[in-house]
Design a protein around this motif. Structure first.
Motif, mmCIF file in Angstrom:
data_model
loop_
_atom_site.group_PDB
_atom_site.id
_atom_site.type_symbol
_atom_site.label_atom_id
_atom_site.label_comp_id
_atom_site.label_asym_id
_atom_site.label_seq_id
_atom_site.Cartn_x
_atom_site.Cartn_y
_atom_site.Cartn_z
ATOM 1 N N LEU A 53 0.826 -1.211 0.000
ATOM 2 C CA LEU A 53 0.000 0.000 0.000
ATOM 3 C C LEU A 53 0.861 1.262 0.000
ATOM 4 N N ALA A 54 1.951 1.234 0.767
ATOM 5 C CA ALA A 54 2.837 2.391 0.812
ATOM 6 C C ALA A 54 3.448 2.663 -0.556
ATOM 7 N N ARG A 55 3.803 1.600 -1.256
ATOM 8 C CA ARG A 55 4.341 1.771 -2.605
ATOM 9 C C ARG A 55 3.278 2.287 -3.562
ATOM 10 N N PHE A 56 2.048 1.809 -3.414
ATOM 11 C CA PHE A 56 0.985 2.267 -4.308
ATOM 12 C C PHE A 56 0.657 3.743 -4.069
ATOM 13 N N TRP A 57 1.032 4.289 -2.920
ATOM 14 C CA TRP A 57 0.907 5.716 -2.673
ATOM 15 C C TRP A 57 1.679 6.507 -3.723
ATOM 16 N N ASP A 58 2.764 5.889 -4.222
ATOM 17 C CA ASP A 58 3.582 6.549 -5.236
ATOM 18 C C ASP A 58 2.858 6.692 -6.571
ATOM 19 N N VAL A 59 1.765 5.952 -6.762
ATOM 20 C CA VAL A 59 0.969 6.129 -7.978
ATOM 21 C C VAL A 59 0.515 7.578 -8.102
ATOM 22 N N LEU A 365 8.166 5.180 -10.731
ATOM 23 C CA LEU A 365 6.877 4.604 -10.371
ATOM 24 C C LEU A 365 6.798 3.128 -10.738
ATOM 25 N N THR A 366 7.216 2.780 -11.950
ATOM 26 C CA THR A 366 7.135 1.374 -12.353
ATOM 27 C C THR A 366 8.084 0.513 -11.532
ATOM 28 N N GLN A 367 9.255 1.051 -11.202
ATOM 29 C CA GLN A 367 10.181 0.286 -10.366
ATOM 30 C C GLN A 367 9.592 0.060 -8.984
ATOM 31 N N LYS A 368 8.985 1.101 -8.407
ATOM 32 C CA LYS A 368 8.381 0.968 -7.088
ATOM 33 C C LYS A 368 7.164 0.053 -7.112
ATOM 34 N N MET A 369 6.382 0.147 -8.191
ATOM 35 C CA MET A 369 5.223 -0.733 -8.294
ATOM 36 C C MET A 369 5.659 -2.193 -8.400
ATOM 37 N N GLY A 370 6.708 -2.413 -9.166
ATOM 38 C CA GLY A 370 7.243 -3.771 -9.243
ATOM 39 C C GLY A 370 7.692 -4.257 -7.880
ATOM 40 N N GLY A 371 8.359 -3.374 -7.122
ATOM 41 C CA GLY A 371 8.793 -3.738 -5.783
ATOM 42 C C GLY A 371 7.636 -3.953 -4.834
ATOM 43 N N ALA A 372 6.610 -3.112 -4.940
ATOM 44 C CA ALA A 372 5.454 -3.243 -4.061
ATOM 45 C C ALA A 372 4.716 -4.558 -4.308
ATOM 46 N N VAL A 373 4.471 -4.837 -5.569
ATOM 47 C CA VAL A 373 3.780 -6.084 -5.903
ATOM 48 C C VAL A 373 4.612 -7.288 -5.482
ATOM 49 N N ALA A 374 5.933 -7.182 -5.634
ATOM 50 C CA ALA A 374 6.813 -8.301 -5.295
ATOM 51 C C ALA A 374 6.742 -8.639 -3.818
ATOM 52 N N VAL A 375 6.842 -7.612 -2.948
ATOM 53 C CA VAL A 375 6.810 -7.880 -1.509
ATOM 54 C C VAL A 375 5.481 -8.512 -1.115
ATOM 55 N N GLY A 376 4.380 -7.963 -1.653
ATOM 56 C CA GLY A 376 3.081 -8.549 -1.345
ATOM 57 C C GLY A 376 2.952 -9.971 -1.847
ATOM 58 N N VAL A 377 3.289 -10.197 -3.121
ATOM 59 C CA VAL A 377 3.154 -11.525 -3.714
ATOM 60 C C VAL A 377 4.067 -12.532 -3.017
ATOM 61 N N VAL A 378 5.316 -12.142 -2.765
ATOM 62 C CA VAL A 378 6.267 -13.059 -2.132
ATOM 63 C C VAL A 378 5.818 -13.434 -0.726
ATOM 64 N N PHE A 379 5.430 -12.456 0.088
ATOM 65 C CA PHE A 379 5.041 -12.758 1.466
ATOM 66 C C PHE A 379 3.744 -13.557 1.513
ATOM 67 N N TRP A 380 2.812 -13.247 0.614
ATOM 68 C CA TRP A 380 1.594 -14.056 0.555
ATOM 69 C C TRP A 380 1.923 -15.492 0.136
ATOM 70 N N THR A 381 2.808 -15.628 -0.846
ATOM 71 C CA THR A 381 3.192 -16.964 -1.316
ATOM 72 C C THR A 381 3.869 -17.761 -0.204
ATOM 73 N N LEU A 382 4.778 -17.127 0.514
ATOM 74 C CA LEU A 382 5.448 -17.815 1.619
ATOM 75 C C LEU A 382 4.448 -18.214 2.697
ATOM 76 N N ALA A 383 3.463 -17.351 2.966
ATOM 77 C CA ALA A 383 2.436 -17.704 3.947
ATOM 78 C C ALA A 383 1.609 -18.890 3.470
ATOM 79 N N LEU A 384 1.315 -18.944 2.166
ATOM 80 C CA LEU A 384 0.516 -20.049 1.616
ATOM 81 C C LEU A 384 1.239 -21.391 1.690
ATOM 82 N N ILE A 385 2.565 -21.375 1.519
ATOM 83 C CA ILE A 385 3.309 -22.645 1.565
ATOM 84 C C ILE A 385 3.682 -23.026 2.990
ATOM 85 N N GLY A 386 3.204 -22.235 3.972
ATOM 86 C CA GLY A 386 3.420 -22.587 5.371
ATOM 87 C C GLY A 386 4.717 -22.111 5.964
#
Length: 455
Positions: A53-59, A365-386
């Protein structure tokens, strides 16, 4: 400062503010998510969401800042006053984020991350746009961005020396101590670097911008094919870099078994990036910027799986792999920023306006958006695999972490190579752009100086 090669000492003075920029970027990607998810007790899912969300603020803030910096110069120039404004914002927000008093909740972290990103945007965007405006030459632009990127990468090992020393001393609360030390580094170095920059580097006089309607300013952005390709590649590179950064501490500790050496090994990674920048620049002078980006992306695709071969507990093997992975650290940022200056030439020819700030706002903006999506996707993925960041993990969860750690750079860099392969601006095309822009400028000057009664 436009028609000749800039001296190394002047480029060094100009590049100084990139040190705190780099010093701030590393802990945001590596240490802060780990610190707030683990020791501060907010959890993976909450921290992943907050950082996204903090990264999406940069939008909103990045494009707004780009337009403001282009439209409202001061008597100092187009960029310098924005650098000054960033200092108090960054100093205060860095103190609040890096030295929190427990307990803190999600609202505290989210609010101060918003302010931190505002200050970071002011500093980063203004500095990058100013770098692009120092020269109109195709290869000199790469050299300027190479200096700037080298200083930005230098900020990383400088700030990493602090957590490395703290880990070696092993205090009682190591996580809080190393995060606080990095925050104080930024607070102290930032005003000094900005002061030296403003004192030693003059800025080119800003040319007044002609008024244009909203549609006249927006439509050329959609017509600009090189812009679309460059932004897509930058998003993917930002995703790959942030994905690796957010998992690095877990990977080094649980998979490689070198947790006590994690910060020192990361130093080697960034030193490798600094060392390879001159090599990358020389290659780009010969084959062009975009072909060099493709070459570096393909190297990452084929070399990243070597990570699987690092023996558990073998510090030397981990160090060797990280040094060579550093090839790509400075390549994309240096060359993307140089390429964006060329892309802005197309827009200037199309619209008659110099909108460097806006174009670099889109790039950040695109670099930050890539980073923002990455942190969210990675942490969600790690949570899903336990995967559990605060306790014991089953072998399957640790293996899943390793798979995600390697898959992210492989997939992203393969897509970067495909996107940039047909990038249409090289030395010949950029030289033609500059010739046409120079002709237009000459005509405008002649029309201005022509007496009113002459046809």
């Amino acid at each position: 400062m436009n028609g000749h090669r800039l001296s190394p000492w002047r480029l060094a003075a100009f590049s100084g503010p990139a040190i705190p920029i780099g010093a701030l970027g590393l802990p945001i990607g590596v240490y802060l998510p780990h610190f707030y998810a683990g020791p501060m007790g907010l959890g993976l899912a909450a921290v992943g969401t907050i950082f996204m969300l903090a990264r999406f603020w940069d939008v909103f803030t990045d494009p707004a800042m780009g337009v403001l910096s282009d439209k409202f110069p001061s008597r100092w120039g187009r960029r310098r006053h924005w650098l000054v404004l960033s200092v108090p914002i960054l100093m205060l927000s860095a103190y609040m984020v890096f030295s929190p008093t427990a307990p803190v909740g999600p609202v505290y972290l989210l609010a101060w991350m918003f302010f931190l990103y505002i200050g970071w945007t002011l500093l980063t965007l203004s500095h990058m746009a100013w770098a692009a405006e120092l020269s109109d030459d195709y290869n000199e632009r790469s050299r300027i961005q190479g200096y700037r990127e080298a200083f930005q990468l230098l900020g990383v090992p400088l700030v990493l020396l602090l957590p490395a020393a703290i880990e070696w001393m092993a205090p009682e609360n190591v996580d809080a101590a190393r995060v606080a030390a990095m925050g104080w580094f930024i607070i102290i170095v930032l005003p000094v670097a900005i002061a030296l920059n403003l004192w030693l580097v003059p800025e080119r006089k800003a040319k007044p911008q002609a008024h244009a309607s909203f549609l006249a300013q927006v439509l050329p952005l959609f017509r600009n094919v090189p812009l679309r390709r460059l932004l897509a590649a930058d998003f993917l590179s930002g995703f790959a870099g942030a994905a690796l950064a957010s998992m690095y501490i877990y990977e080094a500790t649980l998979v490689w078994g070198v947790g006590s050496w994690a910060s020192l090994l990361l130093l080697l990674y960034f030193f490798g990036g600094i060392a390879f920048i001159p090599v990358i620049l020389r290659i780009s002078y010969r084959i062009g910027k975009h072909r060099t980006v493709v070459l570096a992306a393909l190297f990452n695709v084929f070399f990243a799986p070597v990570i699987f071969l690092i023996p558990h507990g073998n510090v030397w093997a981990a160090a060797a792999v990280l040094v060579f992975l550093g090839v790509n650290v400075g390549t994309t940022t240096t060359l993307y920023r140089s390429m964006m200056a060329d892309v802005a030439d197309i827009d200037e020819l199309d619209t008659g306006q110099k909108r460097t700030g806006l174009f670099y706002a889109l790039l950040t903006l695109t670099q930050k958006m890539g980073g923002a999506v990455a942190v969210g996707v990675v942490f969600w993925t790690l949570a899903l695999i336990g995967f559990n960041p605060q306790g014991e993990n089953a072998p399957g969860a640790v293996f899943g972490l390793s798979i995600v750690f390697v898959a992210a750079p492989v997939l992203c860099n393969a897509l970067v190579a495909a996107i940039v392969w047909f990038y249409p601006i090289g030395l010949k095309e950029q030289s033609e752009l500059r010739r046409r822009l120079d002709e237009r400028f000459t005509e405008e000057v002649e029309q201005t100086e022509r007496p009113p009664n002459m046809p």
